[in-house]
Design a protein around this motif. Structure first.
Motif, PDB file in Angstrom:
ATOM      1  N   SER A  25      -4.543   5.035  13.262  1.00 35.55           N
ATOM      2  CA  SER A  25      -5.162   3.973  12.454  1.00 35.55           C
ATOM      3  C   SER A  25      -6.050   4.573  11.382  1.00 35.55           C
ATOM      4  CB  SER A  25      -5.976   3.042  13.342  1.00 35.55           C
ATOM      5  OG  SER A  25      -5.137   2.294  14.170  1.00 35.55           O
ATOM      6  N   SER A  26      -6.782   5.614  11.734  1.00 32.20           N
ATOM      7  CA  SER A  26      -7.641   6.291  10.773  1.00 32.20           C
ATOM      8  C   SER A  26      -6.808   6.958   9.676  1.00 32.20           C
ATOM      9  CB  SER A  26      -8.497   7.335  11.491  1.00 32.20           C
ATOM     10  OG  SER A  26      -9.266   8.061  10.577  1.00 32.20           O
ATOM     11  N   VAL A  27      -5.716   7.590  10.068  1.00 26.44           N
ATOM     12  CA  VAL A  27      -4.827   8.230   9.086  1.00 26.44           C
ATOM     13  C   VAL A  27      -4.285   7.194   8.113  1.00 26.44           C
ATOM     14  CG1 VAL A  27      -2.581   9.379   8.824  1.00 26.44           C
ATOM     15  CG2 VAL A  27      -4.192  10.181  10.560  1.00 26.44           C
ATOM     16  N   TYR A  28      -3.847   6.060   8.628  1.00 26.26           N
ATOM     17  CA  TYR A  28      -3.299   5.018   7.756  1.00 26.26           C
ATOM     18  C   TYR A  28      -4.365   4.430   6.827  1.00 26.26           C
ATOM     19  CZ  TYR A  28       1.067   5.210  10.342  1.00 26.26           C
ATOM     20  OH  TYR A  28       2.243   5.624  10.907  1.00 26.26           O
ATOM     21  N   ARG A  29      -5.613   4.363   7.271  1.00 26.03           N
ATOM     22  CA  ARG A  29      -6.688   3.893   6.380  1.00 26.03           C
ATOM     23  C   ARG A  29      -6.873   4.868   5.221  1.00 26.03           C
ATOM     24  NH1 ARG A  29      -9.021   2.152  11.207  1.00 26.03           N
ATOM     25  NH2 ARG A  29     -10.241   4.056  11.423  1.00 26.03           N
ATOM     26  N   TRP A  30      -6.858   6.177   5.510  1.00 27.42           N
ATOM     27  CA  TRP A  30      -7.000   7.168   4.447  1.00 27.42           C
ATOM     28  C   TRP A  30      -5.804   7.106   3.491  1.00 27.42           C
ATOM     29  CZ3 TRP A  30     -11.228   9.318   2.944  1.00 27.42           C
ATOM     30  CH2 TRP A  30     -12.261   9.507   3.847  1.00 27.42           C
ATOM     31  N   MET A  31      -4.620   6.946   4.034  1.00 27.71           N
ATOM     32  CA  MET A  31      -3.428   6.840   3.184  1.00 27.71           C
ATOM     33  C   MET A  31      -3.508   5.604   2.289  1.00 27.71           C
ATOM     34  SD  MET A  31      -0.538   7.974   5.973  1.00 27.71           S
ATOM     35  CE  MET A  31       0.829   7.414   5.018  1.00 27.71           C
ATOM     36  N   THR A  32      -3.983   4.503   2.837  1.00 25.79           N
ATOM     37  CA  THR A  32      -4.143   3.284   2.045  1.00 25.79           C
ATOM     38  C   THR A  32      -5.151   3.499   0.930  1.00 25.79           C
ATOM     39  OG1 THR A  32      -3.576   1.918   3.953  1.00 25.79           O
ATOM     40  CG2 THR A  32      -4.769   0.847   2.154  1.00 25.79           C
ATOM     41  N   GLY A  33      -6.246   4.165   1.241  1.00 27.82           N
ATOM     42  CA  GLY A  33      -7.246   4.466   0.211  1.00 27.82           C
ATOM     43  C   GLY A  33      -6.674   5.330  -0.900  1.00 27.82           C
ATOM     44  N   GLY A  34      -5.879   6.319  -0.530  1.00 28.91           N
ATOM     45  CA  GLY A  34      -5.248   7.175  -1.533  1.00 28.91           C
ATOM     46  C   GLY A  34      -4.268   6.409  -2.396  1.00 28.91           C
ATOM     47  N   LEU A  35      -3.470   5.549  -1.776  1.00 27.66           N
ATOM     48  CA  LEU A  35      -2.518   4.744  -2.545  1.00 27.66           C
ATOM     49  C   LEU A  35      -3.216   3.746  -3.460  1.00 27.66           C
ATOM     50  CD1 LEU A  35       0.278   4.099   0.094  1.00 27.66           C
ATOM     51  CD2 LEU A  35       0.477   5.401  -2.033  1.00 27.66           C
ATOM     52  N   LEU A  36      -4.294   3.158  -2.973  1.00 31.44           N
ATOM     53  CA  LEU A  36      -5.052   2.236  -3.834  1.00 31.44           C
ATOM     54  C   LEU A  36      -5.649   2.974  -5.025  1.00 31.44           C
ATOM     55  CD1 LEU A  36      -6.827  -0.010  -1.164  1.00 31.44           C
ATOM     56  CD2 LEU A  36      -4.983  -0.671  -2.739  1.00 31.44           C
ATOM     57  N   THR A  37      -6.139   4.179  -4.803  1.00 35.69           N
ATOM     58  CA  THR A  37      -6.675   4.990  -5.903  1.00 35.69           C
ATOM     59  C   THR A  37      -5.577   5.309  -6.907  1.00 35.69           C
ATOM     60  OG1 THR A  37      -8.329   5.966  -4.439  1.00 35.69           O
ATOM     61  CG2 THR A  37      -7.859   7.142  -6.488  1.00 35.69           C
ATOM     62  N   THR A  38      -4.422   5.754  -6.404  1.00 35.75           N
ATOM     63  CA  THR A  38      -3.293   6.070  -7.278  1.00 35.75           C
ATOM     64  C   THR A  38      -2.878   4.841  -8.088  1.00 35.75           C
ATOM     65  OG1 THR A  38      -2.480   7.780  -5.776  1.00 35.75           O
ATOM     66  CG2 THR A  38      -0.886   6.851  -7.319  1.00 35.75           C
ATOM     67  N   GLY A  39      -2.754   3.716  -7.413  1.00 39.48           N
ATOM     68  CA  GLY A  39      -2.344   2.489  -8.097  1.00 39.48           C
ATOM     69  C   GLY A  39      -3.350   2.026  -9.135  1.00 39.48           C
ATOM     70  N   ALA A  40      -4.635   2.110  -8.797  1.00 41.51           N
ATOM     71  CA  ALA A  40      -5.676   1.679  -9.738  1.00 41.51           C
ATOM     72  C   ALA A  40      -5.685   2.559 -10.983  1.00 41.51           C
ATOM     73  CB  ALA A  40      -7.041   1.688  -9.054  1.00 41.51           C
ATOM     74  N   VAL A  41      -5.564   3.866 -10.790  1.00 41.45           N
ATOM     75  CA  VAL A  41      -5.551   4.779 -11.943  1.00 41.45           C
ATOM     76  C   VAL A  41      -4.292   4.556 -12.771  1.00 41.45           C
ATOM     77  CG1 VAL A  41      -5.420   7.213 -12.619  1.00 41.45           C
ATOM     78  CG2 VAL A  41      -7.064   6.499 -10.885  1.00 41.45           C
ATOM     79  N   ALA A  42      -3.147   4.398 -12.115  1.00 40.53           N
ATOM     80  CA  ALA A  42      -1.903   4.160 -12.851  1.00 40.53           C
ATOM     81  C   ALA A  42      -1.970   2.857 -13.646  1.00 40.53           C
ATOM     82  CB  ALA A  42      -0.719   4.132 -11.875  1.00 40.53           C
ATOM     83  N   TYR A  43      -2.524   1.824 -13.045  1.00 42.21           N
ATOM     84  CA  TYR A  43      -2.677   0.539 -13.744  1.00 42.21           C
ATOM     85  C   TYR A  43      -3.597   0.696 -14.952  1.00 42.21           C
ATOM     86  CZ  TYR A  43      -3.697  -4.380 -14.553  1.00 42.21           C
ATOM     87  OH  TYR A  43      -3.848  -5.609 -15.127  1.00 42.21           O
ATOM     88  N   TRP A  44      -4.701   1.396 -14.770  1.00 46.61           N
ATOM     89  CA  TRP A  44      -5.664   1.608 -15.854  1.00 46.61           C
ATOM     90  C   TRP A  44      -5.021   2.391 -16.995  1.00 46.61           C
ATOM     91  CZ3 TRP A  44      -8.518   6.424 -16.755  1.00 46.61           C
ATOM     92  CH2 TRP A  44      -9.454   6.305 -17.767  1.00 46.61           C
ATOM     93  N   VAL A  45      -4.315   3.473 -16.661  1.00 44.58           N
ATOM     94  CA  VAL A  45      -3.669   4.276 -17.699  1.00 44.58           C
ATOM     95  C   VAL A  45      -2.571   3.470 -18.379  1.00 44.58           C
ATOM     96  CG1 VAL A  45      -2.236   6.323 -18.118  1.00 44.58           C
ATOM     97  CG2 VAL A  45      -4.232   6.492 -16.636  1.00 44.58           C
ATOM     98  N   GLY A  46      -1.781   2.745 -17.601  1.00 46.88           N
ATOM     99  CA  GLY A  46      -0.705   1.946 -18.178  1.00 46.88           C
ATOM    100  C   GLY A  46      -1.195   0.876 -19.134  1.00 46.88           C
ATOM    101  N   ASN A  47      -2.428   0.430 -18.960  1.00 46.41           N
ATOM    102  CA  ASN A  47      -3.007  -0.590 -19.841  1.00 46.41           C
ATOM    103  C   ASN A  47      -3.932  -0.011 -20.901  1.00 46.41           C
ATOM    104  OD1 ASN A  47      -1.868  -3.063 -18.834  1.00 46.41           O
ATOM    105  ND2 ASN A  47      -3.018  -2.667 -16.965  1.00 46.41           N
TER     106      ASN A  47
END
Length: 124
Positions: A25-47
């Motif tokens: 569960s802890s591993v999946y929380r860290w993975m989710t945080g990493g994916l959210l960071t990746t997605g947020a940065v990609a969205y910001w750059v794309g816009n």
């Protein structure tokens, strides 16, 4: 005596299963945080057209981002036992942000190619 050993083994197996579930569960929380960071940065750059243009038009910058990704993976992998949790966390989220920077541009180019092929291809 045999019943007591069986009971102890069962409790031990249950404790291991519970600890494994907690750890995953802890591993999946860290993975989710990493994916959210990746997605947020990609969205910001794309816009942000200026950033997209800077990354697409400057090959040195694009390759520097790719090399920085590999460097952060090597740094984290090689030093994970020696570095503090804060340092490891910082490198992990920096890597996630770098992936967002590069993938945003790659996906923008890929999607524009897909749209171009779809629009200009002969209808069947």
């Amino acid at each position: 005596m045999n019943t007591q050993n069986t009971s102890l083994a069962h409790r031990s197996a249950t404790a291991i299963a519970e600890e494994s579930a907690r750890f995953m569960s802890s591993v999946y929380r860290w993975m989710t945080g990493g994916l959210l960071t990746t997605g947020a940065v990609a969205y910001w750059v794309g816009n942000t057209p200026e950033l997209v243009e800077a990354i697409v038009m400057n090959r040195m910058l694009f390759w520097a981002l790719i090399i920085a990704q590999f460097g952060s993976v090597i740094w984290l992998s090689a030093g994970i036992r020696k570095m503090s949790a804060l340092t490891a966390t910082s490198i992990f989220f920096a890597y996630s942000a770098l992936v967002g920077l590069t993938l945003s541009v790659i996906f923008l180019i890929l999607f524009s190619l897909i749209v171009g092929v779809r629009v200009f291809s002969p209808r069947i």
